[in-house]
Enzyme design. Structure first.
Site, PDB file in Angstrom:
ATOM      1  N   GLY A  10      29.244  43.878  46.013  1.00  0.00           N
ATOM      2  CA  GLY A  10      29.474  44.056  44.573  1.00  0.00           C
ATOM      3  C   GLY A  10      29.433  42.743  43.803  1.00  0.00           C
ATOM      4  O   GLY A  10      29.113  41.686  44.354  1.00  0.00           O
ATOM      5  N   ASP A  31      30.229  47.627  53.002  1.00  0.00           N
ATOM      6  CA  ASP A  31      30.039  48.176  51.647  1.00  0.00           C
ATOM      7  C   ASP A  31      29.307  49.505  51.769  1.00  0.00           C
ATOM      8  O   ASP A  31      28.360  49.634  52.553  1.00  0.00           O
ATOM      9  CB  ASP A  31      29.208  47.171  50.828  1.00  0.00           C
ATOM     10  CG  ASP A  31      29.352  47.377  49.331  1.00  0.00           C
ATOM     11  OD1 ASP A  31      29.758  46.442  48.636  1.00  0.00           O
ATOM     12  OD2 ASP A  31      29.046  48.502  48.847  1.00  0.00           O
ATOM     13  N   LYS A  85      36.120  51.272  39.996  1.00  0.00           N
ATOM     14  CA  LYS A  85      36.686  50.312  39.028  1.00  0.00           C
ATOM     15  C   LYS A  85      36.483  50.660  37.555  1.00  0.00           C
ATOM     16  O   LYS A  85      36.711  49.816  36.687  1.00  0.00           O
ATOM     17  CB  LYS A  85      36.124  48.930  39.314  1.00  0.00           C
ATOM     18  CG  LYS A  85      34.620  48.847  39.157  1.00  0.00           C
ATOM     19  CD  LYS A  85      34.159  47.419  39.176  1.00  0.00           C
ATOM     20  CE  LYS A  85      32.678  47.329  38.819  1.00  0.00           C
ATOM     21  NZ  LYS A  85      32.168  45.982  38.753  1.00  0.00           N
ATOM     22  N   SER A 125      44.447  43.348  39.555  1.00  0.00           N
ATOM     23  CA  SER A 125      43.925  43.204  38.203  1.00  0.00           C
ATOM     24  C   SER A 125      45.067  42.950  37.223  1.00  0.00           C
ATOM     25  O   SER A 125      46.179  43.469  37.394  1.00  0.00           O
ATOM     26  CB  SER A 125      43.210  44.501  37.834  1.00  0.00           C
ATOM     27  OG  SER A 125      42.954  44.547  36.456  1.00  0.00           O
ATOM     28  N   ALA A 126      44.746  42.216  36.163  1.00  0.00           N
ATOM     29  CA  ALA A 126      45.709  41.995  35.086  1.00  0.00           C
ATOM     30  C   ALA A 126      46.084  43.306  34.413  1.00  0.00           C
ATOM     31  O   ALA A 126      47.054  43.343  33.654  1.00  0.00           O
ATOM     32  CB  ALA A 126      45.117  41.040  34.057  1.00  0.00           C
ATOM     33  N   THR A 127      45.347  44.348  34.706  1.00  0.00           N
ATOM     34  CA  THR A 127      45.663  45.665  34.138  1.00  0.00           C
ATOM     35  C   THR A 127      47.068  46.123  34.561  1.00  0.00           C
ATOM     36  O   THR A 127      47.681  46.934  33.870  1.00  0.00           O
ATOM     37  CB  THR A 127      44.560  46.687  34.538  1.00  0.00           C
ATOM     38  OG1 THR A 127      44.651  47.820  33.693  1.00  0.00           O
ATOM     39  CG2 THR A 127      44.666  47.133  35.973  1.00  0.00           C
ATOM     40  N   TYR A 149      43.092  54.124  37.174  1.00  0.00           N
ATOM     41  CA  TYR A 149      42.522  52.946  37.829  1.00  0.00           C
ATOM     42  C   TYR A 149      43.601  51.866  37.994  1.00  0.00           C
ATOM     43  O   TYR A 149      43.801  51.299  39.068  1.00  0.00           O
ATOM     44  CB  TYR A 149      41.337  52.399  37.020  1.00  0.00           C
ATOM     45  CG  TYR A 149      41.007  50.971  37.348  1.00  0.00           C
ATOM     46  CD1 TYR A 149      40.337  50.653  38.523  1.00  0.00           C
ATOM     47  CD2 TYR A 149      41.400  49.914  36.511  1.00  0.00           C
ATOM     48  CE1 TYR A 149      40.063  49.331  38.852  1.00  0.00           C
ATOM     49  CE2 TYR A 149      41.135  48.601  36.827  1.00  0.00           C
ATOM     50  CZ  TYR A 149      40.463  48.311  38.003  1.00  0.00           C
ATOM     51  OH  TYR A 149      40.214  46.998  38.321  1.00  0.00           O
ATOM     52  N   LYS A 153      45.635  50.024  41.442  1.00  0.00           N
ATOM     53  CA  LYS A 153      45.851  48.597  41.732  1.00  0.00           C
ATOM     54  C   LYS A 153      47.352  48.354  41.943  1.00  0.00           C
ATOM     55  O   LYS A 153      47.763  47.664  42.876  1.00  0.00           O
ATOM     56  CB  LYS A 153      45.319  47.729  40.581  1.00  0.00           C
ATOM     57  CG  LYS A 153      43.811  47.746  40.430  1.00  0.00           C
ATOM     58  CD  LYS A 153      43.123  47.135  41.643  1.00  0.00           C
ATOM     59  CE  LYS A 153      41.627  47.109  41.533  1.00  0.00           C
ATOM     60  NZ  LYS A 153      40.944  46.816  42.814  1.00  0.00           N
ATOM     61  N   TYR A 177      43.119  39.568  38.692  1.00  0.00           N
ATOM     62  CA  TYR A 177      41.989  39.028  37.928  1.00  0.00           C
ATOM     63  C   TYR A 177      42.161  39.336  36.453  1.00  0.00           C
ATOM     64  O   TYR A 177      42.546  40.436  36.094  1.00  0.00           O
ATOM     65  CB  TYR A 177      40.668  39.691  38.315  1.00  0.00           C
ATOM     66  CG  TYR A 177      40.292  39.752  39.757  1.00  0.00           C
ATOM     67  CD1 TYR A 177      40.773  38.858  40.704  1.00  0.00           C
ATOM     68  CD2 TYR A 177      39.385  40.726  40.172  1.00  0.00           C
ATOM     69  CE1 TYR A 177      40.366  38.942  42.021  1.00  0.00           C
ATOM     70  CE2 TYR A 177      38.973  40.809  41.493  1.00  0.00           C
ATOM     71  CZ  TYR A 177      39.467  39.924  42.423  1.00  0.00           C
ATOM     72  OH  TYR A 177      39.066  40.018  43.724  1.00  0.00           O
ATOM     73  N   GLY A 294      43.644  52.855  24.277  1.00  0.00           N
ATOM     74  CA  GLY A 294      44.130  52.199  25.495  1.00  0.00           C
ATOM     75  C   GLY A 294      44.022  50.692  25.460  1.00  0.00           C
ATOM     76  O   GLY A 294      44.603  50.006  26.300  1.00  0.00           O
TER      77      GLY A 294
HETATM   78  C1  WQD Z   1      37.072  43.222  26.344  1.00  0.00           C
HETATM   79  C2  WQD Z   1      37.256  43.237  24.836  1.00  0.00           C
HETATM   80  C3  WQD Z   1      37.357  45.446  23.920  1.00  0.00           C
HETATM   81  C4  WQD Z   1      33.205  46.529  24.920  1.00  0.00           C
HETATM   82  C5  WQD Z   1      38.560  46.053  31.530  1.00  0.00           C
HETATM   83  C6  WQD Z   1      39.544  46.810  32.387  1.00  0.00           C
HETATM   84  C7  WQD Z   1      40.207  45.869  33.352  1.00  0.00           C
HETATM   85  C8  WQD Z   1      39.196  45.118  34.170  1.00  0.00           C
HETATM   86  C9  WQD Z   1      38.153  44.474  33.295  1.00  0.00           C
HETATM   87  C10 WQD Z   1      37.920  46.042  35.994  1.00  0.00           C
HETATM   88  C11 WQD Z   1      38.252  44.296  24.345  1.00  0.00           C
HETATM   89  C12 WQD Z   1      36.133  44.725  23.404  1.00  0.00           C
HETATM   90  C13 WQD Z   1      34.417  45.869  24.760  1.00  0.00           C
HETATM   91  C14 WQD Z   1      32.431  46.817  23.770  1.00  0.00           C
HETATM   92  C15 WQD Z   1      34.106  45.727  22.410  1.00  0.00           C
HETATM   93  N1  WQD Z   1      38.631  46.042  35.053  1.00  0.00           N
HETATM   94  N2  WQD Z   1      34.853  45.465  23.543  1.00  0.00           N
HETATM   95  N3  WQD Z   1      32.907  46.393  22.558  1.00  0.00           N
HETATM   96  O1  WQD Z   1      39.173  46.234  28.502  1.00  0.00           O
HETATM   97  O2  WQD Z   1      39.849  43.796  28.737  1.00  0.00           O
HETATM   98  O3  WQD Z   1      39.284  45.099  30.753  1.00  0.00           O
HETATM   99  O4  WQD Z   1      37.626  45.397  32.347  1.00  0.00           O
HETATM  100  O5  WQD Z   1      37.375  46.280  36.886  1.00  0.00           O
HETATM  101  O6  WQD Z   1      41.047  46.598  34.154  1.00  0.00           O
HETATM  102  O7  WQD Z   1      40.502  47.427  31.557  1.00  0.00           O
HETATM  103  O8  WQD Z   1      37.482  44.439  29.224  1.00  0.00           O
HETATM  104  O9  WQD Z   1      35.140  43.905  28.666  1.00  0.00           O
HETATM  105  O10 WQD Z   1      35.936  46.281  28.398  1.00  0.00           O
HETATM  106  O11 WQD Z   1      36.778  44.539  26.805  1.00  0.00           O
HETATM  107  O12 WQD Z   1      34.472  45.384  21.286  1.00  0.00           O
HETATM  108  O13 WQD Z   1      31.356  47.446  23.833  1.00  0.00           O
HETATM  109  O14 WQD Z   1      36.012  43.582  24.221  1.00  0.00           O
HETATM  110  O15 WQD Z   1      37.913  46.261  22.914  1.00  0.00           O
HETATM  111  O16 WQD Z   1      38.927  43.738  23.252  1.00  0.00           O
HETATM  112  P1  WQD Z   1      39.025  44.936  29.198  1.00  0.00           P
HETATM  113  P2  WQD Z   1      36.242  44.831  28.326  1.00  0.00           P
END
Ligand code: WQD
Length: 342
Positions: A10, A31, A85, A125-127, A149, A153, A177, A294
């Site tokens: 990945g 994988d 993910k 994840s920071a999630t 998801y 984690k 992350y 969310g």
């Molecule tokens: C970043 C910012 C959006 C897309 C997610 C998961 C997390 C981790 C990483 C992984 C936000 C904005 C996004 C778009 C936008 N997961 N945005 N237009 O949400 O911080 O994290 O991915 O495996 O668990 O939640 O990342 O890149 O989706 O968004 O304006 O088309 O960009 O609102 O502020 P996120 P993201």
């Protein structure tokens, strides 16, 4: 070290494979190619001149994991990347997320135990910080999630923590992350999302290439520098290096450590877009849409612990991330398959 990387084909797995091989370690990737391509590891072998072995198999299937340990072991340590993910998808098919993301860990740990391999680095994840509003996010803050998801984690962190408490020789590093983006500077390996990307940087890259018309900015009424959401973007090669450091730590220690991997710097959506435009000389058309359900306003790491415990810190800038992401996208407009109909 000889290291097993589950999910090693990945995005983050392949960059970590490259980083470990360059540091003189041996790797084997397990994988199921569900959301990855064997081409990634072929290119890792080409880039490093070393063998990035791929075993196609599923981490939830005990016979597959057992076979890797028997035929390709012994391993000094495992990095467990494998997992579903996509946040949105996890809300639609939660049982599948829990089945896959939890069973894989349980199967893996049991086989590791059987083979006496007790050093594990886990992709968290920071999630797991959920809706915490207290930034920077420090490892000791309370956790909680907002989607299945994230809960997988969180539950995996709990499972591995309990395992390390129960067995004194177990060593676990839980890596939280932040937002990994960018690609290897060669442009040969990178992120290859299937379908329309959910995440910001791959979406921006596809707008830049003309594949998508314009970026939809999800909300400009947050309490941030310019109203758009703020995240801690981290270059995938810095993140990969964090795994190398975590492995070195894991084999030297026992017990469990939870460690943030982020830069400690937050950038807004519009700051990232402007950095991309400047780094690559391409304009990114956009429209402002309502907030994405969310999403939180601001999320960035306190990276002190990674620095102190793992002797790690991110070195690449947002400009590096934008340049490398575009370099990969430009060279591989259809990802690893080179096929528009993918
Ligand atoms: C970043 C910012 C959006 C897309 C997610 C998961 C997390 C981790 C990483 C992984 C936000 C904005 C996004 C778009 C936008 N997961 N945005 N237009 O949400 O911080 O994290 O991915 O495996 O668990 O939640 O990342 O890149 O989706 O968004 O304006 O088309 O960009 O609102 O502020 P996120 P993201």
């Amino acid at each position: 070290m000889r290291v097993l990387l589950t999910g090693g084909a990945g995005f983050i797995g392949s960059h970590t494979a490259l980083c470990l091989l360059e540091a003189g370690h041996e790797i084997v990737a397990l994988d199921n190619l569900n959301n990855s391509s064997p081409e990634a590891l072929k290119r890792v072998s080409e880039l490093t001149g070393k063998q990035a072995t791929l075993v196609v198999g599923d981490c939830t299937v005990e016979a597959d994991v057992e076979k890797v340990f028997t035929e390709y072991g012994p391993f000094d340590a495992v990095v467990h990347f494998a997992g579903h993910k996509a946040v949105g998808e996890s809300v639609s098919i939660p049982l599948e997320y829990y089945r896959n993301n939890l069973n894989s860990t349980l199967v893996l740990c049991n086989v590791m135990k059987k083979h006496g391999c007790l050093n594990l680095v886990f992709s968290s994840s920071a999630t797991v910080y959920g809706t915490n509003t207290q930034v920077p996010l420090h490892e000791d803050l309370p956790t909680g999630c907002t989607n299945p998801y994230g809960w997988t984690k969180w539950m995996n962190e709990q499972i591995l923590t309990d395992w390390s408490h129960a067995e004194k020789d177990v060593s676990v590093v839980l890596l939280r992350y932040f937002n990994p983006i960018g690609a290897h500077q060669s442009g040969r390996i990178g992120e290859d999302p299937s379908g329309i990307p959910n995440n910001l940087m791959p979406y921006v890259c596809q707008v830049a290439s003309g594949k998508l018309q314009k970026l939809h900015v999800f909300g400009n009424d947050y309490d941030t520098v310019d109203g758009t959401g703020v995240r801690d973007y981290i270059h995938v090669c810095d993140l990969a290096n964090g795994h190398l450091k975590a492995l070195e730590y894991a084999v030297e220690h026992k017990g469990v450590e939870v460690v943030n991997l982020g830069t400690g710097e937050g950038y807004s959506v519009m700051q990232l877009v402007h950095a991309f435009e400047e780094a690559n000389g391409i304009e990114i058309p956009y429209v402002v849409d309502p907030r994405r359900p969310g999403d939180i306003a601001i999320c960035y790491a306190d990276p002190k612990k990674a620095n102190e415990k793992l002797k790690w810190q991110a070195t690449r800038t947002l400009t590096d991330m934008c340049r490398d992401a575009w370099n990969w996208q430009k060279q591989n407009p259809f990802g690893y398959h080179g096929d528009e109909n993918k």
